[in-house]
Design a protein around this motif. Structure first.
Motif, mmCIF file in Angstrom:
data_model
loop_
_atom_site.group_PDB
_atom_site.id
_atom_site.type_symbol
_atom_site.label_atom_id
_atom_site.label_comp_id
_atom_site.label_asym_id
_atom_site.label_seq_id
_atom_site.Cartn_x
_atom_site.Cartn_y
_atom_site.Cartn_z
ATOM 1 N N ARG A 180 5.420 -9.210 -7.116
ATOM 2 C CA ARG A 180 4.515 -8.148 -7.549
ATOM 3 C C ARG A 180 3.084 -8.490 -7.181
ATOM 4 O O ARG A 180 2.523 -9.447 -7.693
ATOM 5 C CB ARG A 180 4.622 -7.899 -9.055
ATOM 6 C CG ARG A 180 3.662 -6.794 -9.506
ATOM 7 C CD ARG A 180 3.861 -6.411 -10.959
ATOM 8 N NE ARG A 180 2.899 -5.382 -11.322
ATOM 9 C CZ ARG A 180 1.839 -5.576 -12.127
ATOM 10 N NH1 ARG A 180 1.664 -6.763 -12.692
ATOM 11 N NH2 ARG A 180 0.997 -4.603 -12.374
ATOM 12 N N HIS A 182 9.343 -4.158 -11.256
ATOM 13 C CA HIS A 182 9.198 -4.943 -10.040
ATOM 14 C C HIS A 182 10.517 -5.678 -9.821
ATOM 15 O O HIS A 182 11.342 -5.800 -10.747
ATOM 16 C CB HIS A 182 8.048 -5.948 -10.169
ATOM 17 C CG HIS A 182 8.209 -6.898 -11.327
ATOM 18 N ND1 HIS A 182 9.034 -8.005 -11.270
ATOM 19 C CD2 HIS A 182 7.685 -6.865 -12.579
ATOM 20 C CE1 HIS A 182 9.003 -8.634 -12.433
ATOM 21 N NE2 HIS A 182 8.196 -7.969 -13.250
ATOM 22 N N SER A 239 5.969 -5.045 -3.688
ATOM 23 C CA SER A 239 6.706 -6.286 -3.485
ATOM 24 C C SER A 239 6.895 -6.466 -1.989
ATOM 25 O O SER A 239 7.221 -5.506 -1.280
ATOM 26 C CB SER A 239 8.077 -6.232 -4.161
ATOM 27 O OG SER A 239 7.953 -6.008 -5.546
#
Length: 391
Positions: free
Chosen positions: A196, A169, A203
């Motif tokens: 996240r 992420h 995202s």
């Protein structure tokens, strides 16, 4: 009969004809031949190959000898059996041992069930939009609005990167903005960041409707080294490893990697400190991604005949292909070799595919052109992030 014996063992001659195999030298190997998928047909008119043991040969090695002569033990092609068709003839379909690296099915896609308020073009079932993956620093990422059709919405959510698990992420968002009519950056100062979303694995930035524009751009440090936050860059070998493990589905262990060489060579490549910026916005074969990484940080990746992944830093000096003398300015008899001579180079790089930068190295141009009379530029495009790494 003598040609049906290999290693002192007699093999029942059943190959009806030699398969047609096209081969080439692969850029990502140390001389191991790459070949396309091929089929071998075996005679089975007597039913001799109907035994259960032959049905279970999927995934086993197959070797096709050069010229049909097994006695010299020279392997022309080496692969694994991927399918078996039986009848009067048995057909074995054979795959290159690196075929899994041709995979491009690691991307995730927007769908109507998860994103019911997204634009229909993004979630249409026959051609959905992929959720992009970005490694390291990226600028100018175009956000994808996932609630544009939501009634009475007071904000818009713009997805900018895949965030599929706790180790994959973004690290941070540096800037959110859009371009005005004169192509100037206009900063958006009011927004929220979700690095996240654990349910959807994405995202996104959340922006008040009043501040939205046709195209929202995001600068962010995306997939990164979660174990080294003081230096979060994933360097060459680390990036290749992550592509193989997270996107390719391989485990990082002695059964897939030649650890005795991978780890020390990886440390050398990391020590280079070359910053890379890799964006995957559409299907790309893993082989292609690895090739881009290798080209940017002087490393050579290979799949050995035992199927272990290996890597090395390619910094050893090479033998000159051609030595240029001064008289070559007048008499150039070897034009093919002179095609490899460049007086300067131009490198395209950057963290934004729409605003790539160029670096021209002309430090040797005058000297080479005065000495040889050759004026020629070598152009290349690399996934290197910044100027210092290019130099």
């Amino acid at each position: 009969a003598d040609k049906s014996t290999y290693g002192g063992v007699f093999y029942d001659p059943r190959l009806s004809s030699l398969p047609t195999i096209s081969s080439k030298m692969d850029d990502l190997t140390w001389g191991v031949q790459a070949f396309n998928d091929f089929s071998a047909t075996l005679i089975n008119s007597d039913g001799g190959l109907n035994a259960k043991k032959y049905t279970g040969c999927l995934g086993r090695w197959i070797r096709t000898p050069d010229g049909g002569n097994r006695s010299d033990g020279k392997v022309f092609a080496l692969g694994r059996i991927k399918s078996v068709t039986k009848g009067d003839d048995m057909t074995l379909s054979v795959s290159d041992i690196r075929r899994n690296l041709d995979s491009s099915d690691y991307l995730r896609y927007f769908d109507a069930a998860t994103y019911p308020n997204a634009d229909e073009e993004i979630i249409k079932s026959d051609d959905p939009t992929p959720i992009p993956i970005y490694y390291n620093q990226r600028t100018g990422i175009e956000g994808i609005c996932i609630n544009i059709n939501e009634d009475n919405a007071t904000y818009c959510d713009y997805v900018f990167c895949d965030a599929r698990d706790a180790d994959h992420h973004p690290l941070r968002v540096d800037r959110v903005y859009y371009k005005d009519d004169d192509d100037n950056d206009v900063a958006i100062t009011t927004y929220q960041v979700v690095l996240r979303d654990p349910v959807r694995g994405i995202s996104y930035v959340r922006i008040p409707v009043a501040d939205t524009s046709d195209t929202i751009l995001v600068d962010a440090f995306c997939w990164h080294n979660t174990n080294r936050l003081d230096d979060p860059w994933l360097y060459g070998a680390e990036l290749i490893k992550d592509v193989l493990v997270r996107l390719g589905g391989y485990k990082y262990d002695k059964y897939n990697f030649l650890l005795s060489n991978w780890e020390p060579e990886s440390a050398k490549i990391v020590e280079q400190g070359i910053h890379l910026s890799l964006g995957i916005e559409d299907s790309a074969e893993i082989n292609s991604l690895i090739g881009d990484i290798c080209a940017a940080c002087f490393c050579v990746f290979t799949v050995r005949p035992d199927e272990l992944f290996d890597i090395r830093l390619d910094t050893e000096p090479t033998t000159p292909v051609y030595t240029i003398e001064q008289y070559d300015k007048i008499e150039r008899s070897d034009s093919a070799s002179l095609d490899l001579v460049f007086s300067w180079c131009k490198v395209t790089y950057g963290t934004n595919k729409d605003e790539e930068k160029t670096y021209n190295d002309t430090s040797m141009q005058t000297n080479i052109e005065d000495e040889t009379g050759i004026t020629q530029c070598k152009e290349s495009s690399v996934i290197i992030a910044d100027l210092e790494s290019v130099k």
